[in-house]
Motif scaffolding. Sequence first.
Motif, PDB file in Angstrom:
ATOM      1  N   ARG A 129      -8.916  18.409 -13.100  1.00 50.24           N
ATOM      2  CA  ARG A 129      -7.623  18.265 -13.768  1.00 50.24           C
ATOM      3  C   ARG A 129      -6.466  18.308 -12.774  1.00 50.24           C
ATOM      4  NH1 ARG A 129     -11.350  18.445 -16.706  1.00 50.24           N
ATOM      5  NH2 ARG A 129     -11.456  18.781 -18.967  1.00 50.24           N
ATOM      6  N   ASP A 130      -6.696  18.970 -11.615  1.00 49.73           N
ATOM      7  CA  ASP A 130      -5.601  19.195 -10.655  1.00 49.73           C
ATOM      8  C   ASP A 130      -6.010  18.749  -9.246  1.00 49.73           C
ATOM      9  OD1 ASP A 130      -7.594  21.060 -10.299  1.00 49.73           O
ATOM     10  OD2 ASP A 130      -6.240  22.721  -9.865  1.00 49.73           O
ATOM     11  N   ILE A 131      -6.969  17.842  -9.163  1.00 49.58           N
ATOM     12  CA  ILE A 131      -7.491  17.494  -7.834  1.00 49.58           C
ATOM     13  C   ILE A 131      -6.451  16.683  -7.042  1.00 49.58           C
ATOM     14  CG2 ILE A 131      -9.461  16.540  -6.543  1.00 49.58           C
ATOM     15  CD1 ILE A 131     -10.075  18.888  -8.580  1.00 49.58           C
ATOM     16  N   GLY A 132      -5.863  15.688  -7.683  1.00 43.98           N
ATOM     17  CA  GLY A 132      -4.865  14.860  -6.988  1.00 43.98           C
ATOM     18  C   GLY A 132      -3.513  15.540  -6.838  1.00 43.98           C
ATOM     19  N   THR A 133      -3.249  16.558  -7.662  1.00 43.65           N
ATOM     20  CA  THR A 133      -1.937  17.215  -7.606  1.00 43.65           C
ATOM     21  C   THR A 133      -1.941  18.482  -6.751  1.00 43.65           C
ATOM     22  OG1 THR A 133      -2.525  18.319  -9.672  1.00 43.65           O
ATOM     23  CG2 THR A 133      -1.116  16.368  -9.852  1.00 43.65           C
ATOM     24  N   VAL A 134      -3.040  19.255  -6.800  1.00 47.02           N
ATOM     25  CA  VAL A 134      -3.056  20.573  -6.148  1.00 47.02           C
ATOM     26  C   VAL A 134      -4.144  20.701  -5.079  1.00 47.02           C
ATOM     27  CG1 VAL A 134      -3.382  23.060  -6.538  1.00 47.02           C
ATOM     28  CG2 VAL A 134      -2.085  21.703  -8.195  1.00 47.02           C
ATOM     29  N   VAL A 135      -5.376  20.330  -5.419  1.00 45.33           N
ATOM     30  CA  VAL A 135      -6.504  20.603  -4.512  1.00 45.33           C
ATOM     31  C   VAL A 135      -6.431  19.684  -3.282  1.00 45.33           C
ATOM     32  CG1 VAL A 135      -9.016  20.789  -4.292  1.00 45.33           C
ATOM     33  CG2 VAL A 135      -7.916  21.354  -6.467  1.00 45.33           C
ATOM     34  N   PHE A 136      -6.317  18.380  -3.533  1.00 45.71           N
ATOM     35  CA  PHE A 136      -6.192  17.414  -2.435  1.00 45.71           C
ATOM     36  C   PHE A 136      -4.989  16.491  -2.671  1.00 45.71           C
ATOM     37  CE2 PHE A 136     -10.874  18.276  -2.223  1.00 45.71           C
ATOM     38  CZ  PHE A 136     -10.858  18.894  -0.985  1.00 45.71           C
ATOM     39  N   PRO A 137      -3.771  17.026  -2.470  1.00 42.16           N
ATOM     40  CA  PRO A 137      -2.590  16.189  -2.722  1.00 42.16           C
ATOM     41  C   PRO A 137      -2.514  14.988  -1.766  1.00 42.16           C
ATOM     42  CG  PRO A 137      -1.967  18.351  -1.851  1.00 42.16           C
ATOM     43  CD  PRO A 137      -3.432  18.411  -2.107  1.00 42.16           C
ATOM     44  N   LYS A 138      -3.288  15.054  -0.669  1.00 40.55           N
ATOM     45  CA  LYS A 138      -3.283  13.922   0.270  1.00 40.55           C
ATOM     46  C   LYS A 138      -4.561  13.085   0.155  1.00 40.55           C
ATOM     47  CE  LYS A 138      -0.158  15.853   3.643  1.00 40.55           C
ATOM     48  NZ  LYS A 138      -0.125  16.815   4.756  1.00 40.55           N
ATOM     49  N   ALA A 139      -5.239  13.160  -0.982  1.00 40.86           N
ATOM     50  CA  ALA A 139      -6.483  12.383  -1.173  1.00 40.86           C
ATOM     51  C   ALA A 139      -6.221  10.904  -0.885  1.00 40.86           C
ATOM     52  CB  ALA A 139      -6.976  12.564  -2.608  1.00 40.86           C
ATOM     53  N   ASP A 140      -7.243  10.218  -0.354  1.00 44.82           N
ATOM     54  CA  ASP A 140      -7.086   8.800   0.004  1.00 44.82           C
ATOM     55  C   ASP A 140      -6.930   7.926  -1.243  1.00 44.82           C
ATOM     56  OD1 ASP A 140      -7.897   8.839   3.046  1.00 44.82           O
ATOM     57  OD2 ASP A 140      -9.241  10.183   1.973  1.00 44.82           O
ATOM     58  N   LEU A 141      -7.637   8.320  -2.297  1.00 44.71           N
ATOM     59  CA  LEU A 141      -7.564   7.546  -3.538  1.00 44.71           C
ATOM     60  C   LEU A 141      -7.510   8.516  -4.707  1.00 44.71           C
ATOM     61  CD1 LEU A 141      -7.764   4.800  -5.046  1.00 44.71           C
ATOM     62  CD2 LEU A 141     -10.251   5.034  -4.954  1.00 44.71           C
ATOM     63  N   LYS A 142      -6.548   8.300  -5.611  1.00 44.73           N
ATOM     64  CA  LYS A 142      -6.425   9.166  -6.789  1.00 44.73           C
ATOM     65  C   LYS A 142      -6.528   8.302  -8.040  1.00 44.73           C
ATOM     66  CE  LYS A 142      -3.188  12.255  -4.450  1.00 44.73           C
ATOM     67  NZ  LYS A 142      -1.839  12.875  -4.494  1.00 44.73           N
ATOM     68  N   ILE A 143      -7.452   8.694  -8.903  1.00 43.66           N
ATOM     69  CA  ILE A 143      -7.644   7.975 -10.165  1.00 43.66           C
ATOM     70  C   ILE A 143      -7.301   8.942 -11.292  1.00 43.66           C
ATOM     71  CG2 ILE A 143      -9.340   6.813 -11.665  1.00 43.66           C
ATOM     72  CD1 ILE A 143      -9.025   5.357  -9.032  1.00 43.66           C
ATOM     73  N   PHE A 144      -6.557   8.459 -12.276  1.00 43.19           N
ATOM     74  CA  PHE A 144      -6.291   9.259 -13.473  1.00 43.19           C
ATOM     75  C   PHE A 144      -6.877   8.519 -14.666  1.00 43.19           C
ATOM     76  CE2 PHE A 144      -4.017  11.172 -16.979  1.00 43.19           C
ATOM     77  CZ  PHE A 144      -3.944  12.502 -16.612  1.00 43.19           C
ATOM     78  N   LEU A 145      -7.892   9.150 -15.304  1.00 41.94           N
ATOM     79  CA  LEU A 145      -8.605   8.492 -16.397  1.00 41.94           C
ATOM     80  C   LEU A 145      -8.071   8.920 -17.757  1.00 41.94           C
ATOM     81  CD1 LEU A 145     -12.419   8.581 -15.577  1.00 41.94           C
ATOM     82  CD2 LEU A 145     -10.804   6.694 -15.273  1.00 41.94           C
ATOM     83  N   THR A 146      -8.018   7.948 -18.661  1.00 40.37           N
ATOM     84  CA  THR A 146      -7.685   8.272 -20.034  1.00 40.37           C
ATOM     85  C   THR A 146      -8.503   7.371 -20.955  1.00 40.37           C
ATOM     86  OG1 THR A 146      -5.886   8.559 -21.612  1.00 40.37           O
ATOM     87  CG2 THR A 146      -5.681   6.723 -20.103  1.00 40.37           C
ATOM     88  N   ALA A 147      -8.618   7.771 -22.229  1.00 39.32           N
ATOM     89  CA  ALA A 147      -9.325   6.957 -23.229  1.00 39.32           C
ATOM     90  C   ALA A 147      -8.945   7.472 -24.612  1.00 39.32           C
ATOM     91  CB  ALA A 147     -10.843   7.049 -23.040  1.00 39.32           C
ATOM     92  N   ASP A 148      -9.137   6.627 -25.591  1.00 41.23           N
ATOM     93  CA  ASP A 148      -8.844   6.976 -26.977  1.00 41.23           C
ATOM     94  C   ASP A 148      -9.655   8.231 -27.386  1.00 41.23           C
ATOM     95  OD1 ASP A 148      -8.028   6.150 -29.823  1.00 41.23           O
ATOM     96  OD2 ASP A 148     -10.209   6.386 -29.930  1.00 41.23           O
ATOM     97  N   PRO A 149      -9.005   9.225 -28.037  1.00 42.58           N
ATOM     98  CA  PRO A 149      -9.698  10.474 -28.371  1.00 42.58           C
ATOM     99  C   PRO A 149     -10.938  10.300 -29.256  1.00 42.58           C
ATOM    100  CG  PRO A 149      -7.344  10.721 -28.687  1.00 42.58           C
ATOM    101  CD  PRO A 149      -7.571   9.280 -28.379  1.00 42.58           C
ATOM    102  N   THR A 150     -10.914   9.332 -30.173  1.00 42.37           N
ATOM    103  CA  THR A 150     -12.090   9.148 -31.043  1.00 42.37           C
ATOM    104  C   THR A 150     -13.269   8.609 -30.240  1.00 42.37           C
ATOM    105  OG1 THR A 150     -10.629   8.760 -32.904  1.00 42.37           O
ATOM    106  CG2 THR A 150     -12.903   8.053 -33.183  1.00 42.37           C
TER     107      THR A 150
END
Length: 227
Positions: A129-150
Amino acid sequence: MKRMIIAIDGYSACGKSTLAKALGKVLHFAYIDTGAMYRAVTLYFLRHSVDLNDVKQVQNALANIEIHFERQKTGNHVFLNGEDIETEIRKMYVSESVSQVAVLSDVRRQMVRLQQAMGQRRSLIMDGRDIGTVVFPKADLKIFLTADPTIRTKRRVDELKSKGQIIDFEAVKQNLLERDRIDSTRSDSPLRQAEDAILIDNTQLTPDEQLQKVLELVAVLDKQLVF
Ligand code: DC
């Protein structure tokens, strides 16, 4: 191929670990499921009836927790103090408590420290949940996934069914939405899309289509990559 850190964040049951596992296989990178670490802490706290409002109890419990991953035939398994707890932590009673444990700053500090140590000097795919923001803010590639809740609920129910757990659809949906709410609104490192993360809505994508999309992004980062 150059050393690379790939961060995958997003809502509950969005297919983060499906994507991370598949990427790990193709790229031959290690893969770390950080949700499993928070689930492991939750399992320990439940077993030892740790009062989440008592900072001393939480800190003492954390001092007695050792978490590591081991590669097994069925994938990476998480171990808590030497016990393989991969199956236990996926059960609903753990899902129902994990977000309340993951809000605690002492817990987060210990997990983030461990996660950062895992990313030293090697390529890695990490989901949470916090990998791109806190754990590795300098990550080479950051993906944020989303999808319909149902759709997310249906995927999670199918996954639990395949493991022999028969769970009510609405109960699973409520759990996902409630975890999203707690994870997104907590004060310490809430779930949010990093500014430089690439948003992928996988509602209409198959796991393979999603994988190909991300492999294209990785290929741009590493021109020598041959699939
Ligand atoms: O990925 P998952 O659903 O197994 O994660 C379980 C919970 O752990 C999730 O509801 C929030 C928490 N978590 C977190 O706070 N930070 C992470 N990096 C990963 C998970």
